[in-house]
Design an enzyme around this catalytic site. Structure first.
Site, PDB file in Angstrom:
ATOM      1  N   SER A  97       0.815  -1.216   0.000  1.00  0.00           N
ATOM      2  CA  SER A  97       0.000   0.000   0.000  1.00  0.00           C
ATOM      3  C   SER A  97       0.846   1.261   0.000  1.00  0.00           C
ATOM      4  O   SER A  97       1.521   1.561  -0.978  1.00  0.00           O
ATOM      5  CB  SER A  97      -0.963  -0.035   1.183  1.00  0.00           C
ATOM      6  OG  SER A  97      -1.869   1.035   1.152  1.00  0.00           O
ATOM      7  N   ASP A 244      -5.921   2.196  -3.471  1.00  0.00           N
ATOM      8  CA  ASP A 244      -7.198   2.107  -2.768  1.00  0.00           C
ATOM      9  C   ASP A 244      -7.493   3.390  -1.996  1.00  0.00           C
ATOM     10  O   ASP A 244      -8.501   3.486  -1.305  1.00  0.00           O
ATOM     11  CB  ASP A 244      -7.253   0.882  -1.845  1.00  0.00           C
ATOM     12  CG  ASP A 244      -6.286   0.939  -0.674  1.00  0.00           C
ATOM     13  OD1 ASP A 244      -5.418   1.837  -0.648  1.00  0.00           O
ATOM     14  OD2 ASP A 244      -6.387   0.062   0.214  1.00  0.00           O
TER      15      ASP A 244
END
Length: 458
Positions: A97, A244
């Site tokens: 991430s 995301d």
């Protein structure tokens, strides 16, 4: 290796996280999944340099327990989630991430396209730590196949889920900064097909992240801010490594605080009686919006896993949860999917601009009454980490503020708050503060930061 923290497994590759670790996690997950009748799993990755290596290791682990593998290649985490839901298969995402380039990790997704709930992760963790995987005979091992078009199909689903006509009519110019991450393969195409004029920066997939660090915090977005100003864009959109999350820059090239963006999106989505799910570091901006709407706010520990689990629990009891998320750009719209999705979040923000007919700066200005500060204090050992947490606890007990220990130590002073907690993804203690003035926010942050920054152990 840290097992299933707040957002999956993460660590520095070949130090905290090795190829053998990836194989072990995949074998444990595959064993549990196969016991439930699963015989196929989708595997994808972001652009990190170590992604191919760990994908191969994870695929080998899955195959060894008799599971077939759909290899999607580089797609955003929400792209893997879309594929998992569409095909009815679980997913394994190799990503760290927002973490720096030397990190990588593994996130597990159910066949409904949603991160696995805590109880499911605990079953896999138990298998990983306490039981051997159920390896199959040589003639029952799984096979791999490459799947083309997963990124394109994800973009198609995004387009079907947003008001494409309204955004196109607004003729927005959007500057997209995927930060060399997985969003580079989807977001520029998505916004073009949405009807926006698209300018890109840091849009070449590159696991070294040469243009900026993967975390889309204000200090990493100087290039995007200057780019928005230079190109007369209406909005800048920045993603993290697996796309995301979405953080915005307004048409003047100014950073839009993530808490302000979440508040604006929540205000647009909420009706009386609804519930918003957020983490314990939720901005007062969101609290104000929730109260004004006559809605409820449900707070969780920090991390998408906890937020997703709370959303599931509330929906199961019949509660309406139209929006959830954190001020780091990770927003969920459960009516679309119980998943953080940077591109979808940005599209919803574009819809808001189109309907309001006002610039991003004006929209953000409605929620600029607060100033946020975040500081990270690194530790080198578990002993130092524990000593730092002990120091925070002493400081909290000596304060006159209202204490919340949902996740770490949050001190509410009435005119502002501060929070200290260990990160679930990096070896740091994070200190957050928020107040109506920069001086007050800095002062509140100093109180907990000073308590831990000098801690040393022999």
């Amino acid at each position: 290796m840290r097992v299933f923290g707040s957002s999956g497994v993460r660590g520095v590759v070949n130090d905290d996280l090795t190829p053998g670790d990836a194989t072990d996690v995949a074998q444990a997950a595959g064993t549990v999944w196969r016991a439930g009748g699963v015989d196929r799993v989708a595997v994808a990755r972001d652009t990190r340099r170590t992604g191919p290596m760990l994908v191969d290791s994870a695929a080998s682990g899955l195959a060894s327990v008799g599971v077939d593998i759909d290899r999607l290649g580089v797609v955003p985490t929400p792209g893997l989630q879309a594929y998992a839901e569409r095909e009815g298969v679980p997913g394994l995402m190799v990503t760290a991430s927002h973490n720096p380039p030397e990190y990588n990790g593994i996130k597990l997704v159910g066949a409904d396209g949603v991160e696995l709930p805590r109880e499911r992760l605990e079953a896999i963790e138990s298998r990983l730590l306490d039981e051997a995987p159920h390896r199959v005979g040589w003639d029952e091992t799984g096979t791999s196949r490459s799947v083309d078009g997963a990124a394109r199909a994800y973009v198609d689903e995004l387009l079907a889920a947003v008001d494409r006509e309204a955004v196109a009519e607004a003729e927005l110019t959007v500057a997209v900064d995927p930060g060399h991450g997985a969003g580079a393969v989807t977001s520029p195409d998505f916004f073009r097909r949405l009807g926006c004029r698209v300018k890109t920066i840091h849009a070449q997939p590159d696991g070294h992240f040469p243009g900026r660090d993967p975390e889309p915090v204000e200090s990493n977005l100087g290039d995007l801010r200057r780019f928005v100003h230079a190109t007369d864009a209406d909005l800048g959109v920045a993603h993290d490594g697996d796309a995301d999350r979405a953080i915005f820059v307004d048409e003047r090239g100014d950073h839009v605080e993530g808490g302000a963006a979440l508040a604006a999106l929540a205000a647009d989505a909420l009706d009386e009686g609804d519930t918003v799910v957020s983490a314990v570091n939720a901005s007062q901006r969101l609290v104000d919006v929730v109260e004004a709407a006559g809605a409820e706010l449900s707070l969780t520990p920090i991390g998408s896993t906890y937020i997703v689990s709370r959303i599931r629990d509330l929906l199961a009891t019949g509660e309406s949860v139209p929006v959830a998320g954190e001020g780091n750009g990770g927003v969920l719209f459960p009516g679309y999917r119980i998943a953080r999705d940077g591109a979808y979040t940005a599209a919803r923000f574009c819809e808001l601009l189109a309907r309001r007919g006002e610039p991003a700066s004006a929209l953000a200005a409605r929620y600029d009454d607060y100033v946020n500060v975040r500081r990270d204090v690194a530790y080198d050992s578990e002993r130092q980490r524990e000593a730092m947490l002990d120091a925070i606890e002493r400081a909290a007990e000596e304060s006159v503020a209202e204490l919340d220990t949902t996740d770490g130590y949050r001190l509410d002073y009435g005119d502002g708050w501060t929070l200290a907690r260990p990160s679930g993804t990096e070896p740091v203690v994070r200190v957050y503060a928020e107040a109506r003035s920069a001086d007050r926010a800095e002062d509140l942050a100093d109180r907990l930061h000073d308590a831990v920054s000098g801690i040393r152990v022999d």
